[in-house]
Design a protein around this motif. Structure first.
Motif, PDB file in Angstrom:
ATOM      1  N   UNK A  98       0.841  -1.208   0.000  1.00  0.00           N
ATOM      2  CA  UNK A  98       0.000   0.000   0.000  1.00  0.00           C
ATOM      3  C   UNK A  98       0.874   1.256   0.000  1.00  0.00           C
ATOM      4  N   UNK A  99       1.876   1.305   0.889  1.00  0.00           N
ATOM      5  CA  UNK A  99       2.765   2.469   0.960  1.00  0.00           C
ATOM      6  C   UNK A  99       3.488   2.666  -0.366  1.00  0.00           C
ATOM      7  N   UNK A 100       3.962   1.571  -0.942  1.00  0.00           N
ATOM      8  CA  UNK A 100       4.694   1.658  -2.200  1.00  0.00           C
ATOM      9  C   UNK A 100       3.810   2.207  -3.315  1.00  0.00           C
ATOM     10  N   UNK A 101       2.555   1.752  -3.362  1.00  0.00           N
ATOM     11  CA  UNK A 101       1.650   2.219  -4.395  1.00  0.00           C
ATOM     12  C   UNK A 101       1.355   3.702  -4.287  1.00  0.00           C
ATOM     13  N   UNK A 102       1.094   4.188  -3.069  1.00  0.00           N
ATOM     14  CA  UNK A 102       0.829   5.613  -2.861  1.00  0.00           C
ATOM     15  C   UNK A 102       2.045   6.446  -3.255  1.00  0.00           C
ATOM     16  N   UNK A 103       3.239   6.000  -2.846  1.00  0.00           N
ATOM     17  CA  UNK A 103       4.466   6.742  -3.162  1.00  0.00           C
ATOM     18  C   UNK A 103       4.731   6.768  -4.666  1.00  0.00           C
ATOM     19  N   UNK A 104       4.381   5.696  -5.373  1.00  0.00           N
ATOM     20  CA  UNK A 104       4.571   5.667  -6.822  1.00  0.00           C
ATOM     21  C   UNK A 104       3.743   6.745  -7.506  1.00  0.00           C
ATOM     22  N   UNK A 109       3.641  12.359 -10.048  1.00  0.00           N
ATOM     23  CA  UNK A 109       3.110  13.730 -10.070  1.00  0.00           C
ATOM     24  C   UNK A 109       4.126  14.771  -9.609  1.00  0.00           C
ATOM     25  N   UNK A 110       5.365  14.375  -9.311  1.00  0.00           N
ATOM     26  CA  UNK A 110       6.348  15.288  -8.721  1.00  0.00           C
ATOM     27  C   UNK A 110       6.614  16.499  -9.610  1.00  0.00           C
ATOM     28  N   UNK A 113      12.516  18.311  -8.584  1.00  0.00           N
ATOM     29  CA  UNK A 113      13.456  17.291  -8.149  1.00  0.00           C
ATOM     30  C   UNK A 113      13.340  17.002  -6.672  1.00  0.00           C
ATOM     31  N   UNK A 114      13.100  18.047  -5.863  1.00  0.00           N
ATOM     32  CA  UNK A 114      13.000  17.868  -4.414  1.00  0.00           C
ATOM     33  C   UNK A 114      11.808  16.979  -4.041  1.00  0.00           C
ATOM     34  N   UNK A 115      10.665  17.237  -4.683  1.00  0.00           N
ATOM     35  CA  UNK A 115       9.478  16.425  -4.398  1.00  0.00           C
ATOM     36  C   UNK A 115       9.689  14.987  -4.851  1.00  0.00           C
ATOM     37  N   UNK A 116      10.324  14.807  -6.001  1.00  0.00           N
ATOM     38  CA  UNK A 116      10.604  13.461  -6.486  1.00  0.00           C
ATOM     39  C   UNK A 116      11.482  12.706  -5.503  1.00  0.00           C
ATOM     40  N   UNK A 122       9.849   7.784   0.333  1.00  0.00           N
ATOM     41  CA  UNK A 122       8.649   7.091   0.822  1.00  0.00           C
ATOM     42  C   UNK A 122       8.512   5.729   0.133  1.00  0.00           C
ATOM     43  N   UNK A 123       8.825   5.668  -1.155  1.00  0.00           N
ATOM     44  CA  UNK A 123       8.845   4.372  -1.834  1.00  0.00           C
ATOM     45  C   UNK A 123       9.787   3.396  -1.132  1.00  0.00           C
ATOM     46  N   UNK A 124      10.929   3.915  -0.687  1.00  0.00           N
ATOM     47  CA  UNK A 124      11.883   3.070   0.025  1.00  0.00           C
ATOM     48  C   UNK A 124      11.300   2.482   1.291  1.00  0.00           C
ATOM     49  N   UNK A 125      10.426   3.250   1.973  1.00  0.00           N
ATOM     50  CA  UNK A 125       9.753   2.735   3.167  1.00  0.00           C
ATOM     51  C   UNK A 125       8.893   1.528   2.795  1.00  0.00           C
ATOM     52  N   UNK A 126       8.108   1.671   1.707  1.00  0.00           N
ATOM     53  CA  UNK A 126       7.301   0.544   1.255  1.00  0.00           C
ATOM     54  C   UNK A 126       8.142  -0.648   0.856  1.00  0.00           C
ATOM     55  N   UNK A 127       9.232  -0.393   0.121  1.00  0.00           N
ATOM     56  CA  UNK A 127      10.130  -1.479  -0.264  1.00  0.00           C
ATOM     57  C   UNK A 127      10.749  -2.173   0.925  1.00  0.00           C
ATOM     58  N   UNK A 128      11.060  -1.398   1.977  1.00  0.00           N
ATOM     59  CA  UNK A 128      11.642  -1.974   3.186  1.00  0.00           C
ATOM     60  C   UNK A 128      10.666  -2.924   3.870  1.00  0.00           C
ATOM     61  N   UNK A 129       9.389  -2.587   3.858  1.00  0.00           N
ATOM     62  CA  UNK A 129       8.383  -3.451   4.478  1.00  0.00           C
ATOM     63  C   UNK A 129       8.182  -4.733   3.679  1.00  0.00           C
TER      64      UNK A 129
END
Length: 478
Positions: A98-104, A109-110, A113-116, A122-129
């Motif tokens: 779920x976290x990974x999907x939201x971050x994707x 939409x970034x 560069x900073x937002x991306x 945040x994607x990394x958080x999902x990947x870590x889980x």
């Protein structure tokens, strides 16, 4: 022919079947969940030149697009290992998807560069889980030679993401724009979540599992600080207060990490990294080899992909095709190598694999300014790199995870994944130093020499340190 695995040591919900009854479904879920993470990693590299063109920021933004993801993934994967032992592998995989999907969606939409970079973190958080729990499910469901073969199948099929990623990602970048690659990475999530919910049993590490919050903070600050300093030195210089401060803060946090983990082990018995796992020789040696080998691989895929597009002028989809050989070799050989390693032991596979890959890296020293050189330098080099990876990766995973108790499989998988990710992100962070700020023929040659040295170091460590299971068992007291 596989044999039935013993029931997993787990707290199962009332009335559910042991996990090995769900073995086929477990393997499918582990493959699909890992596919999500692998697809993202493989598509991003081919999009880096397009991201740089639209959002600016030069090599620094390209490095952070890769490393923001790896910083959170590499440091929080340790926390995820504890969370999977506490709340269960199935639940944590679901959260991660779920976290990974939201971050994707946020990445797609970034506006800058900073937002991306933040969205990638945040994607990394999902990947870590997702990452440690997927492999820990396989470890819980399979045993012995069947486990080695299952890990080989997981490695091979998960590698399909690496095949699809560069080619499809390149076509998407060239056709409708780099933003759509992040939409692409979210598609497998829609398929995977319903399958995860069908697993009838759950695996936890036991009622005493806890989360080491202070250890997690020290890991994130330590890894993040060092990476921040290494990347930003290219833009700000080594004497910058930001660079010096980040390196000092990161170093202090990392220096405090082990004493804190020892203290937690003595008091609560629930450290972020169970240092007792390192008493197992194959676990300690395997992670040392992982540090060297995966550091090399992180360097090669980042540098070669940029070189093909920015120096030789390959379109993104052609660069994707050109970097496929390692993944094709991994897909073709992993299951067979996994079965052989289960039969003969992992030691010499782990020594031979990095050596073959090092020869491939040195072959790429033949690359020059002419793109036609791909056929006699980069292509054969990548084929040998792929053969080396295929020879090494499944035996390495089996050696590391086969040496830890099943109840700590989540933590063991998390530690090994963290070591691999951190090794890759540090070498990407060092790319600015190796490349002298800009990709070119000389920079490619320097990167390949560094890669070959790291691979050979991993081969020597494996040959000297790994003990095959039959010898390990015979050396153990009854």
């Amino acid at each position: 022919m596989t044999t039935s695995a013993p029931a997993a040591a787990a707290d199962l919900p009332g009335g559910t079947a042991p996990l090995h009854d769900d073995r086929r479904l477990v393997l499918v879920v582990a493959v699909l969940a890992s596919f999500v993470v692998g697809l993202d990693s493989s598509v991003v590299n081919v999009a880096l030149p397009a991201i740089r063109t639209e959002l600016g920021g030069g090599l620094v933004v390209q490095q952070w697009t890769v490393d923001a993801y790896l910083v959170t993934l590499g440091s929080l994967v340790l926390v995820a290992g504890s969370l999977s032992d506490l709340f269960g592998r199935v639940r944590i995989i679901t959260w991660g998807l779920v976290v990974f999907g939201v971050a994707s969606v946020l990445c797609a939409a970034a506006p800058s560069g900073e937002v991306l970079v933040v969205a990638r973190a945040v994607q990394g958080v999902g990947g870590a889980l997702i990452t440690p729990s997927a492999l820990a499910l396989i470890v819980a469901a399979y045993r012995g030679a069947a486990q080695a073969k299952a890990i080989g199948s997981w490695t091979a099929w998960s590698s399909a993401a690496m095949i699809l990623g560069p080619v499809v990602g390149g076509l998407v970048v060239d056709g409708i724009g780099w933003r759509w690659i992040f939409v692409l990475t979210a598609v497998p999530i829609v398929v995977t979540i319903p399958l995860v919910r069908r697993i009838s049993s759950e695996v936890r590490g036991g009622p005493h599992a806890r989360v080491d919050v202070v250890g997690a903070v020290l890991a994130v600050v330590g890894v993040g600080g060092v990476v921040l300093g290494l990347i930003e030195q290219e833009r700000l210089g080594w004497g910058s207060p930001v660079v010096v401060g980040a390196l000092v803060l990161g170093g202090v946090a990392l220096g405090a990490f082990v004493p804190w983990e020892l203290r937690v082990t003595r008091t609560s018995g629930a450290p972020l990294v169970p240092l007792g796992l390192f008493r197992a020789r194959d676990f300690a040696v395997g992670n040392l080899a992982t540090l060297s080998i995966y550091g090399a691989l992180g360097m090669v895929f980042f540098v070669v992909t940029l070189f093909l597009q920015e120096v030789w002028g390959f379109p993104a989809w052609v660069a994707g095709l050109a970097t496929l050989p390692p993944t094709l070799m991994l897909l073709a050989l992993s299951t067979t190598i996994g079965a052989l390693a289960g039969r003969f032991g992992p030691r010499w596979f782990m020594a031979a694999g990095p050596t073959i890959a090092a020869v491939g890296a040195l072959l790429m020293l033949l690359a020059g300014d002419d793109p036609a050189g791909y056929w006699w330098s980069v292509l054969p080099g990548l084929v040998l790199v792929g053969a080396g990876i295929a020879t090494m990766v499944t035996p390495l995973t089996s050696a590391v995870l086969g040496s830890v108790p099943q109840s700590q499989a989540g933590a063991g998988s998390a530690v090994n994944n963290a070591v691999a990710r951190i090794a890759g992100l540090v070498t990407v962070a060092l790319a600015g130093v190796v490349l002298d700020g800009e990709i070119g023929v000389t920079g490619l040659h320097r990167a390949m020499v560094v890669m070959a040295v790291l691979l050979l170091a991993g081969a020597v460590v494996s040959a000297v340190g790994i003990v095959d299971p039959d010898r390990r068992d015979s050396d153990s007291p009854a």
